[in-house]
Every structure is written in structure tokens, then in C-alpha cells.
Scaffold this motif. Structure first.
Motif, short mmCIF file in Angstrom:
data_model
loop_
_atom_site.label_atom_id
_atom_site.label_comp_id
_atom_site.label_asym_id
_atom_site.label_seq_id
_atom_site.Cartn_x
_atom_site.Cartn_y
_atom_site.Cartn_z
N LYS A 99 1.00 -1.19 -0.12
CA LYS A 99 -0.06 0.14 -0.02
C LYS A 99 0.96 1.07 0.13
O LYS A 99 0.37 2.40 0.41
N GLY A 100 2.08 1.09 -0.44
CA GLY A 100 2.88 2.32 -0.30
C GLY A 100 4.15 2.07 0.16
O GLY A 100 4.85 1.34 -0.01
N VAL A 101 4.63 3.09 1.11
CA VAL A 101 5.83 3.08 1.83
C VAL A 101 5.38 2.43 3.44
O VAL A 101 4.58 2.71 3.77
N LEU A 102 6.57 1.99 3.84
CA LEU A 102 6.39 1.48 5.28
C LEU A 102 6.27 2.60 6.26
O LEU A 102 5.36 2.42 7.19
N VAL A 103 7.06 3.46 6.15
CA VAL A 103 7.01 4.95 7.14
C VAL A 103 7.00 5.91 6.24
O VAL A 103 7.84 6.05 5.15
#
Length: 149
Positions: A99-103
């Protein structure tokens, strides 16, 4: 990697406390994201150590951490050996999820990395091992003193 049975209850308790502490301190993240951050930190540690030391450390770790540690060391992860917190934070920021980046930012990444290091340090201290580079421990202590955690 078999362990003498007298170590199992102590290691299981240690492992349970480790993951419970991470979940409490990083409550805004899913368990999957927490494990990914642990994996990045352990990968950087494992890749900076000689094979014999990785093997010795793995024998002393609780089973789940042992699996992550050895898996990180053997994997073809793009993470490199790091000696400074900022390098570790960069690696965490680069992790992509479905869903995108971890952080989403470096401040959060630093906060989560410091929490993971703190909890891993407790585990490593209990088994009598020092694995983090001296420079990283100094930066960690300075960040804690400055209230980053």
C-alpha cells in the motif's frame, strides 16, 4: 538449531516480552510493519558480522528472532551493513509495502528504529552479546538523551 530444553521457557518469555514491548510502543503500526522494521535493523546488523559470529549469535537467540536474524543474513535483501542511525533510517524509509511506503517520514522512521534498537539491545544484553556498531550505540544513546524516544 537445537537448544537445550532448559533455555526454552526463558527464551520464550524473553521473546514474548520483546514483541509485546514493540507492539505497545509502536501501537500505530501493524504487526507486519513492525516485523519489517525489525528485519531491516537485524539485516544491517547481520550483514556487518562475520559468518562465525552470526552463527554463534543465532544459537543464543529466541526462536523467532533466530529465524529472522539468520533469514536476514542469508537473504538477498538490498539492505547493506550500516554503522550509523541515519543510514538505518534511510533503509527503513526505502521499504515499500503493498500500500505504499512502510514509514512516511524520517522522524517516524527514527522513532521506530530507536524503539527496535532499544528492545533488541535488551535481548542481546540478556544473552551477553554486543552486536550493534559502537557508533550506532553512541548515536542511539545521544538520541535517547535528547528525547527522541
Amino acid at each position: 538449531m537445537t537448544q537445550p530444553t532448559e533455555f526454552y521457557p526463558q527464551q520464550e518469555d524473553q521473546e514474548l516480552l520483546f514483541f509485546r514491548s514493540l507492539k505497545n510502543e509502536m501501537h500505530l503500526l501493524t504487526t507486519r510493519k513492525i516485523l519489517r522494521i525489525v528485519r531491516v535493523v537485524l539485516t544491517s546488523v547481520a550483514k556487518s558480522l562475520p559468518t562465525t559470529q552470526v552463527s554463534e549469535i543465532a544459537k543464543k537467540l529466541p526462536s523467532t528472532l533466530q529465524m529472522i536474524f539468520v533469514g536476514c543474513w542469508k537473504s538477498n535483501d538490498p539492505y547493506k551493513s550500516v554503522v550509523h542511525l541515519d543510514e538505518l533510517v534511510e533503509d527503513v524509509c526505502k521499504v515499500k509495502t503493498d500500500k505504499g511506503v512502510l514509514v512516511t517520514n524520517e522522524v517516524d522512521a527514527l522513532k521506530y528504529v530507536l524503539i527496535v534498537i532499544k528492545n533488541l539491545k535488551i535481548v542481546f544484553d540478556k544473552i551477553g552479546i554486543s552486536v550493534f556498531p559502537y557508533s550506532m550505540i553512541n548515536e542511539y544513546q545521544q538520541a535517547v538523551q535528547e528525547g527522541a524516544v
